[in-house]
Design an enzyme around this catalytic site. Structure first.
Site, PDB file in Angstrom:
ATOM      1  N   CYS A  39       2.661  -9.580  -1.642  1.00  0.00           N
ATOM      2  CA  CYS A  39       1.575  -8.635  -1.451  1.00  0.00           C
ATOM      3  C   CYS A  39       0.246  -9.232  -1.870  1.00  0.00           C
ATOM      4  O   CYS A  39      -0.798  -8.814  -1.419  1.00  0.00           O
ATOM      5  CB  CYS A  39       1.835  -7.387  -2.264  1.00  0.00           C
ATOM      6  SG  CYS A  39       3.561  -6.937  -2.216  1.00  0.00           S
TER       7      CYS A  39
ATOM      8  N   THR B 275       8.978  14.529   9.428  1.00  0.00           N
ATOM      9  CA  THR B 275      10.320  14.511  10.009  1.00  0.00           C
ATOM     10  C   THR B 275      11.142  13.387   9.405  1.00  0.00           C
ATOM     11  O   THR B 275      10.676  12.250   9.305  1.00  0.00           O
ATOM     12  CB  THR B 275      10.235  14.338  11.539  1.00  0.00           C
ATOM     13  OG1 THR B 275       9.465  15.422  12.053  1.00  0.00           O
ATOM     14  CG2 THR B 275      11.621  14.330  12.182  1.00  0.00           C
TER      15      THR B 275
ATOM     16  N   GLN C  81      13.005  -3.945  -7.523  1.00  0.00           N
ATOM     17  CA  GLN C  81      13.619  -5.279  -7.577  1.00  0.00           C
ATOM     18  C   GLN C  81      15.020  -5.233  -8.184  1.00  0.00           C
ATOM     19  O   GLN C  81      15.827  -6.122  -7.957  1.00  0.00           O
ATOM     20  CB  GLN C  81      12.758  -6.239  -8.412  1.00  0.00           C
ATOM     21  CG  GLN C  81      11.507  -6.721  -7.719  1.00  0.00           C
ATOM     22  CD  GLN C  81      11.785  -7.650  -6.548  1.00  0.00           C
ATOM     23  OE1 GLN C  81      12.773  -8.367  -6.519  1.00  0.00           O
ATOM     24  NE2 GLN C  81      10.917  -7.616  -5.551  1.00  0.00           N
TER      25      GLN C  81
ATOM     26  N   SER D 153      13.592   0.957  -2.923  1.00  0.00           N
ATOM     27  CA  SER D 153      13.192   0.584  -1.570  1.00  0.00           C
ATOM     28  C   SER D 153      14.342  -0.160  -0.898  1.00  0.00           C
ATOM     29  O   SER D 153      14.880  -1.116  -1.461  1.00  0.00           O
ATOM     30  CB  SER D 153      11.954  -0.320  -1.618  1.00  0.00           C
ATOM     31  OG  SER D 153      11.682  -0.820  -0.323  1.00  0.00           O
ATOM     32  N   ALA D 154      14.712   0.268   0.310  1.00  0.00           N
ATOM     33  CA  ALA D 154      15.936  -0.246   0.942  1.00  0.00           C
ATOM     34  C   ALA D 154      15.846  -1.708   1.388  1.00  0.00           C
ATOM     35  O   ALA D 154      16.838  -2.421   1.384  1.00  0.00           O
ATOM     36  CB  ALA D 154      16.315   0.637   2.131  1.00  0.00           C
ATOM     37  N   HIS D 155      14.645  -2.146   1.788  1.00  0.00           N
ATOM     38  CA  HIS D 155      14.593  -3.496   2.376  1.00  0.00           C
ATOM     39  C   HIS D 155      14.744  -4.615   1.351  1.00  0.00           C
ATOM     40  O   HIS D 155      14.796  -5.795   1.709  1.00  0.00           O
ATOM     41  CB  HIS D 155      13.322  -3.684   3.219  1.00  0.00           C
ATOM     42  CG  HIS D 155      12.051  -3.860   2.452  1.00  0.00           C
ATOM     43  ND1 HIS D 155      11.495  -5.087   2.233  1.00  0.00           N
ATOM     44  CD2 HIS D 155      11.219  -2.972   1.878  1.00  0.00           C
ATOM     45  CE1 HIS D 155      10.359  -4.943   1.562  1.00  0.00           C
ATOM     46  NE2 HIS D 155      10.172  -3.658   1.328  1.00  0.00           N
TER      47      HIS D 155
ATOM     48  N   SER E 230       6.470   1.622  -2.200  1.00  0.00           N
ATOM     49  CA  SER E 230       5.057   1.880  -2.502  1.00  0.00           C
ATOM     50  C   SER E 230       4.766   3.374  -2.530  1.00  0.00           C
ATOM     51  O   SER E 230       4.080   3.868  -3.428  1.00  0.00           O
ATOM     52  CB  SER E 230       4.148   1.200  -1.469  1.00  0.00           C
ATOM     53  OG  SER E 230       4.347  -0.190  -1.495  1.00  0.00           O
TER      54      SER E 230
ATOM     55  N   ASN F 295       8.863  -8.382 -10.153  1.00  0.00           N
ATOM     56  CA  ASN F 295       9.051  -9.005  -8.843  1.00  0.00           C
ATOM     57  C   ASN F 295       8.639 -10.474  -8.798  1.00  0.00           C
ATOM     58  O   ASN F 295       9.076 -11.214  -7.939  1.00  0.00           O
ATOM     59  CB  ASN F 295       8.290  -8.221  -7.769  1.00  0.00           C
ATOM     60  CG  ASN F 295       6.880  -7.878  -8.168  1.00  0.00           C
ATOM     61  OD1 ASN F 295       6.638  -7.251  -9.196  1.00  0.00           O
ATOM     62  ND2 ASN F 295       5.925  -8.297  -7.367  1.00  0.00           N
TER      63      ASN F 295
HETATM   64  C1  LIG Z   1       8.639  -4.602  -2.825  1.00  0.00           C
HETATM   65  C2  LIG Z   1       8.259  -3.858  -4.043  1.00  0.00           C
HETATM   66  C3  LIG Z   1       7.593  -2.611  -3.956  1.00  0.00           C
HETATM   67  C4  LIG Z   1       7.127  -2.047  -2.649  1.00  0.00           C
HETATM   68  O1  LIG Z   1       8.174  -1.540  -1.861  1.00  0.00           O
HETATM   69  P1  LIG Z   1       7.887  -1.289  -0.299  1.00  0.00           P
HETATM   70  O2  LIG Z   1       9.109  -0.594   0.176  1.00  0.00           O
HETATM   71  O3  LIG Z   1       7.707  -2.629   0.307  1.00  0.00           O
HETATM   72  O4  LIG Z   1       6.678  -0.442  -0.202  1.00  0.00           O
HETATM   73  C5  LIG Z   1       7.307  -1.944  -5.122  1.00  0.00           C
HETATM   74  N1  LIG Z   1       7.641  -2.449  -6.321  1.00  0.00           N
HETATM   75  C6  LIG Z   1       8.285  -3.625  -6.450  1.00  0.00           C
HETATM   76  C7  LIG Z   1       8.655  -4.116  -7.812  1.00  0.00           C
HETATM   77  C8  LIG Z   1       8.615  -4.372  -5.323  1.00  0.00           C
HETATM   78  O5  LIG Z   1       9.227  -5.541  -5.461  1.00  0.00           O
END
Ligand SMILES: *Cc1c(COP(=O)(O)O)cnc(C)c1O
Length: 392
Positions: free
Chosen positions: A324, A236, A178, A198-200, A71, A150
């Site tokens: 979301c 940091t 994604q 995004s790593a998660h 995000s 997504n």
């Molecule tokens: C999950 C997602 C995000 C947001 O990433 P976060 O690390 O959760 O803030 C943005 N764009 C897409 C397409 C996503 O699937």
């Protein structure tokens, strides 16, 4: 049985990744910007992680900027480019099916005076390239089109988008959150100027992401503070998570082919079972240009939320729309954009598969789903009307 089918919302942190992160919470705690031994130690780990991320997307390490997640990377790309190129103009082009991080950022920028064009997509979710070409103005500073959606998993023609935008001297950002870990991302071959990660979403930790900014592209700061990230992103450095992100992406790339093959087989098994065993379903998205783990179905005559609730009671985790936007009663903007009628959009579920799912879980999910859908339809007034017509 417990079945997790919401990998597009998030994934767990891979054990190998977590092991590599651990020491950076305890003995290796130095501030990566400190000028002493403790700082140098962590700074070394941060540069290695930066190199890992860069290598995974064919960028240079000094083109990678760590952020707090996807995000932030998305917000930074839009706001940072708009601000850095304000002498050129205030027009951004995006699509109608972007993630909330882009969508809601664009809405705010619009309230603040920016001009935004939201491109249409076809019935499979593919962006209208002709409209893109016609929408570019002298004042356009950025085109932002996601790499893969997504909700419905559709993969966008990013290289085409880049060709069209660059021919008119306009920068291109893509939200690849994604896609990362699944598609072979190559920023140089694609030609994109900015790209969010995004790593998660690829078995890394939450709260860490990155923005790729091609060398030569100007971008204003989003977060003011110290001189971290070459002076462009204060705060940091989150060393443990940065280390985790680098490792997670390296692993994802190394294991990509094997995982994709397995995940794709499971998804295809699921899709063909649902389509053959459950009547009145619509499979949303493109059958070919699609992320391997995504299946999105609309179940006519019933509410997605009721299906989800019933699945949850049986240990199956899926999602309606995107994580979301669930909880809101509005139909998914993505499904509406691909032309799914509002009632049907409300009856839609995203099942997103991951590397640990099994064929047994797929079979269990389909059997539960079949029973749940039948039961809910028996209670649905809309379904009764339909049955009466069918019997006439
Ligand atoms: C999950 C997602 C995000 C947001 O990433 P976060 O690390 O959760 O803030 C943005 N764009 C897409 C397409 C996503 O699937």
């Amino acid at each position: 049985m417990k079945v997790y089918l919401d990998h597009a919302a998030t994934t767990y942190t891979d054990e190998r990744v977590f092991e590599k992160m651990k020491p950076y919470y305890t003995e290796l705690f130095g501030n990566a910007n400190s000028q002493h031994f403790y700082g140098r130690q962590t700074e070394q780990a941060v540069s290695e992680a930066r190199a890992q991320v860069a290598q995974a997307i064919n960028a240079k390490p000094n083109e990678i900027y760590f952020t707090s997640g996807g995000s932030e990377a998305d917000n930074w790309a839009l706001k940072g480019i708009l601000s850095a190129y304000k002498s050129k103009g205030n027009h951004i082009i995006t699509t109608k099916i972007e993630h909330a991080a882009i969508m809601s950022c664009c809405k705010q920028l619009e309230r603040e005076g920016a001009e935004i064009t939201y491109l249409d997509v076809d019935e499979n979710g593919i962006v209208d390239l002709k409209q893109l070409e016609n929408s570019i103005r002298d004042t356009t500073v950025l085109v932002s089109v996601m790499t893969a959606n997504n909700e419905i998993g559709t993969i966008e023609p990013i290289e085409e988008v880049v060709k069209i935008a660059h021919a008119k001297g306009v920068l291109v950002h893509t939200d690849a959150v994604q896609a990362a870990g699944t598609l072979d991302i190559d920023v140089k071959a694609w030609g994109v100027d900015l790209l969010s990660l995004s790593a998660h979403k690829f078995y890394g930790p939450k709260g860490i992401g990155a923005l790729y900014v091609r060398n030569g592209v100007k971008i204003a700061r989003l977060i003011n503070g110290g001189e971290q990230e070459r002076g462009l992103r204060g705060g940091t450095t989150n060393t443990p998570c940065v280390v985790g992100m680098g490792e997670a992406l390296s692993i994802a790339v190394a294991e990509r082919e094997a995982n994709n093959k397995k995940i794709c087989e499971l998804r295809d098994r699921f899709v063909s079972m649902v389509e053959s065993e459950i009547p009145f379903v619509k499979y949303n998205g493109d059958r070919k240009r699609r992320l391997p783990g995504n299946a999105n179905f609309s179940f006519r005559y019933i509410e997605g939320e009721s299906i989800l609730f019933s699945l949850d009671m049986k240990g199956i985790a899926a999602s309606s729309g995107s994580a979301c936007s669930s909880g809101s009663l509005e139909a998914s903007h993505t499904l509406l954009a691909i032309g799914v009628e509002e009632g049907l959009a409300h009856g839609s579920i995203r099942f997103s598969f991951g590397k640990d799912n099994t064929a047994e879980q797929v079979d269990y999910t389909v059997s539960v789903l079949k029973e749940v859908v039948e039961r809910l339809r028996k209670m649905s007034p809309l379904f009764k009307v339909q049955e009466e017509y069918a019997n006439v």
